[in-house]
Design a protein around this motif. Structure first.
Motif, PDB file in Angstrom:
ATOM      1  N   ALA A  94     -16.548  -7.441 -47.109  1.00 25.78           N
ATOM      2  CA  ALA A  94     -17.401  -6.654 -47.444  1.00 25.78           C
ATOM      3  C   ALA A  94     -17.238  -5.223 -46.707  1.00 25.78           C
ATOM      4  O   ALA A  94     -18.119  -4.914 -45.807  1.00 25.78           O
ATOM      5  N   ASP A  95     -16.093  -4.584 -47.032  1.00 27.00           N
ATOM      6  CA  ASP A  95     -15.972  -3.368 -46.227  1.00 27.00           C
ATOM      7  C   ASP A  95     -16.789  -2.278 -46.402  1.00 27.00           C
ATOM      8  O   ASP A  95     -17.290  -1.631 -45.552  1.00 27.00           O
ATOM      9  N   TRP A  96     -17.349  -2.030 -47.830  1.00 29.39           N
ATOM     10  CA  TRP A  96     -18.499  -1.142 -48.118  1.00 29.39           C
ATOM     11  C   TRP A  96     -19.855  -1.526 -47.512  1.00 29.39           C
ATOM     12  O   TRP A  96     -20.524  -0.613 -46.977  1.00 29.39           O
ATOM     13  N   PHE A  97     -20.119  -2.727 -47.154  1.00 31.10           N
ATOM     14  CA  PHE A  97     -21.279  -3.038 -46.502  1.00 31.10           C
ATOM     15  C   PHE A  97     -21.256  -2.850 -45.241  1.00 31.10           C
ATOM     16  O   PHE A  97     -22.228  -2.252 -44.395  1.00 31.10           O
ATOM     17  N   ALA A  98     -20.035  -2.763 -44.377  1.00 29.46           N
ATOM     18  CA  ALA A  98     -19.849  -2.513 -43.014  1.00 29.46           C
ATOM     19  C   ALA A  98     -20.053  -1.068 -42.952  1.00 29.46           C
ATOM     20  O   ALA A  98     -20.609  -0.536 -42.096  1.00 29.46           O
ATOM     21  N   LEU A  99     -19.436  -0.315 -43.951  1.00 27.86           N
ATOM     22  CA  LEU A  99     -19.767   1.088 -43.992  1.00 27.86           C
ATOM     23  C   LEU A  99     -21.301   1.480 -43.932  1.00 27.86           C
ATOM     24  O   LEU A  99     -21.760   2.376 -43.205  1.00 27.86           O
TER      25      LEU A  99
END
Length: 723
Positions: free
Chosen positions: A89-94
């Motif tokens: 979940a890279d966008w969630f980390a963003l």
């Protein structure tokens, strides 16, 4: 001794199992299953093809629960016939500002996670275990994913979504706007990935139940099964769960043997409940993190035995564990326990001392972790990834806007134009006030030396009204745009040039850039700022998403002038630097006073017949001498500002022609002009002409007739839903 790889492999030795074994194996993964019956039904329907998923924020180092615990549990799931999807979940980390919100760094951390699980012995990598990078997958299926997110958003109010925000470890009053997106997207992930089982931690329970509530709201019969695993305690007193921000609260996968020794030696390890003389019967009340590790990490491994080495905490346990893991020595053991309950009973009774418990735990943990350490030393790629992450952590991470990403306009759509935003689609019929306001904005700007773009907020409309689907939204705007053309004709504007841009076209032209802009806008503004004074917690959370989308729209179009509704000004403030903003809803053609707004019987509608329009005009508010609110005068100002004739009998003063609306207002205020004469003239010379154009055009177009039929059906549906 048991290494991480061997422990994970233990979970995959048996290729076949009966239905009860399959159920019990899956059930052993979770501390809580919200519905055991649904799990059994799933296994009957899909015994070897069910899909389980978990999402991981690539946010830095991985603790032992994510590493060993997860590897063993995933292998149990694949052994039981399932496929496991890791949603990286890279966008969630963003959105949660992990790694400073730098997407490139976040992706590197995602690669680190995969290296750890490979070294930990996770089976079927690439076949029954799949890693899916959130940003890439979503961008490839943008329309499907984001409409699912918007559908979730419009089904729940802000209050309900705020309750889910503990999944990010955030308090309700400290939320950025982007953090409202997080649970909406996490809920949508389940349906986007077609997951049968949500296998996340207990701390994610609220968003998982949100998914079940969503199923009920949309009448979805097949609901996901929720298998929530245990959340390990922090190693310090009073820590209900581990914290990545406190490195001594947990064992991390690349901790050295010395780190493990130090952390366990210093860990909280009570034998009794403070202030209570009764012996605890479980660790649920004792809350001993060392016992928690033993129960939920070590004895989660098949055939594990807890061994007390013949040494003390003062000995070099780090060296002992490493040597034994590398088979250079054979450790002697004083005691061996075959079950967690044996360990618990021995510890509580005093048979096993705190030092012995900690010695056994240190030995077992280091034996599990040594192959992971070796992998990150010997594997060149893994070594470089870890070194880079460690370096970033040392340097600290400044907040990144990822290169100030902006949405990309579709070909042929100009920037620096006059942008006129159409109203959100409603389940109510389009009013003359709405179309005339837009037509007037076009007319007023048609002579300016810049292009005009009408922005059609189709996806924002979907996000804010659960009664709408995309088909009816497009019908609504087809009728609306036809109404604008008729109004322009009545205004005498025959050569106005403008382009219509659907918001969906803007989004899908470059979906990644668009939604990153939305997220960055949300990261930069607190939720309270985006809500402003016009939104409340009881309003749909889709309104928050809509406002962030408007910021992205403005960022993409870079308008010189923006004609918009006042309610939107707060929302778009973040993207309006240097932009002239004008009010789109300045004109008021309603037929009743301000305090009675909302009754469509006192609005002119674009489908009103001549008979209905005349009836409304007769009933309209037109108080003698009152020019503060007089819809009839507003019609004259807009449509006949230079030449308006009122036909009267000689007894009533005879015919009169006004070339200046100010003079008409003055005569009406002084009561030289009677309300009946004014309303009759407006109806005959303005209103009937405009409505006749609308009626004739709709009757001649199959598309418009179908659109009108759809809107009427929607009105009935909305009325029925209110009952």
């Amino acid at each position: 001794r048991m290494t991480a790889h061997a422990a994970a492999q233990k979970a995959i030795r048996h290729a076949t199992m009966d239905a009860e074994q399959q159920f019990n194996t899956l059930r052993s993964v979770a501390e809580e299953c919200l519905d055991d019956t649904s799990l059994r039904k799933l296994l009957e329907a899909k015994p070897d093809s069910f899909v389980a998923y978990d999402g991981f924020e690539p946010s830095g180092r991985m603790h032992i629960a994510q590493g060993i615990f997860k590897a063993v549990n995933v292998n149990k799931i694949t052994k039981s016939g399932g496929t496991f999807l890791f949603w990286v979940a890279d966008w969630f980390a963003l959105m949660n500002d992990k790694m400073g919100g730098d997407l490139e760094k976040i992706k590197v951390v995602g690669e680190y996670l995969q290296e750890v699980w490979t070294a930990a012995g996770m089976n079927h990598m690439g076949t029954r275990v799949k890693f899916i990078l959130c940003s890439e997958c979503i961008t490839g299926q943008a329309e499907k994913y984001w409409l699912q997110v918007l559908d979730v958003a419009r089904r729940f109010n802000v209050t309900r979504i705020k309750k889910c925000c503990q999944i990010m470890g955030r308090l309700e009053n400290s939320l950025s706007s982007a953090q409202i997106l997080y649970p909406l997207m996490q809920c949508a992930d389940i349906f986007f990935l077609n997951a049968d089982i949500c296998q996340l931690g207990l701390d994610q329970r609220k968003v998982n139940t949100l998914a079940l509530e969503y199923c009920s709201k949309v009448n979805r019969k097949i609901k996901p099964v929720i298998l929530s695993h245990h959340m390990l305690m922090g190693l310090k007193q009073g820590q209900a769960k581990m914290s990545k921000s406190d490195p001594d609260s947990a064992i991390f996968m690349e901790d050295s043997a010395e780190d493990v020794c130090r952390k366990i030696k210093n860990s909280y390890c009570p034998t009794a409940i403070e202030g209570d003389d009764t012996k605890p019967t479980s660790n649920d009340v004792l809350k001993n993190p060392c016992l928690d590790y033993i129960q939920n990490i070590l004895f989660n491994i098949d055939d594990f035995k807890f061994q007390i080495p013949s040494c003390s905490l003062s000995d070099d346990l780090a060296k002992l564990s490493i040597d034994d893991a590398l088979s250079s020595t054979t450790t002697a053991f004083n005691k061996v326990y075959a079950s967690y309950q044996e360990v618990f009973d021995a510890f509580i009774s005093g048979e096993m001392t705190t030092d012995e418990l900690k010695c056994g735990l240190i030995y077992a943990l280091n034996a599990l972790l040594q192959p992971i350490r070796t992998h990150f030393i010997e594997n060149e790629r893994a070594n470089k990834i870890l070194a880079q992450i460690v370096q970033w952590k040392k340097e600290g991470t400044a907040k990144s806007n990822n290169g100030d990403i902006a949405p990309i306009l579709p070909e042929g759509i100009p920037s620096n134009a006059t942008v006129i935003t159409l109203p959100l689609c409603s389940h109510e019929m389009i009013t003359l006030t709405q179309v005339v306001n837009v037509a007037q904005a076009i007319a007023q700007n048609s002579t300016a030396d810049r292009p005009i773009v009408l922005l059609e907020p189709d996806w924002a409309s979907f996000a804010t009204n659960s009664l709408l689907d995309m088909k009816i939204i497009h019908k609504y705007y087809a009728l609306f745009e036809f109404g604008v053309k008729c109004a322009l004709s009545e205004l005498g504007v025959t050569e106005a040039k403008y382009q219509v841009l659907k918001q969906s076209e803007l989004i899908l032209n470059a979906p990644s850039e668009y939604w990153l802009c939305v997220m960055n806008a949300g990261r930069s503004h607190m939720l309270s700022d985006i809500m402003g004074e016009s939104l409340e917690d009881s309003d749909g959370s889709g309104n928050i998403v809509h406002r962030l989308m408007r910021v992205a729209d403005v960022t993409a179009l870079k308008p010189t002038l923006l004609a918009t509704q006042l309610d939107d000004l707060v929302a778009t403030a973040a993207g309006l630097s240097g932009v002239e903003v004008v009010e789109l809803n300045a004109l008021d053609l309603r037929l009743k006073a301000e305090k009675e707004i909302g009754d469509l019987n006192f609005e002119y509608l674009i489908n009103d017949t001549d008979k209905v329009a005349k009836s409304k005009m007769k009933k309209s508010f037109c108080e003698p001498g009152n020019v503060e609110f007089c819809p009839a005068i507003e019609f004259v100002k807009v449509f006949r500002s230079s030449n308006f004739e009122i036909v009267r009998t000689p007894e009533n003063g005879g015919n009169v022609t006004y070339t200046d609306p100010a003079q008409l207002s003055a005569d009406f205020k002084s009561e030289k002009l009677h309300p009946g004469d004014l309303k009759s003239a407006v109806g005959e010379s303005i209103l009937i002409g405009l409505l006749s154009k609308l009626d004739g055009g709709i009757k001649q177009s199959k598309e418009l007739k179908d659109a009108l039929k759809g809107l009427k059906a929607l009105e009935k549906k909305a009325a029925k839903a209110k009952k």
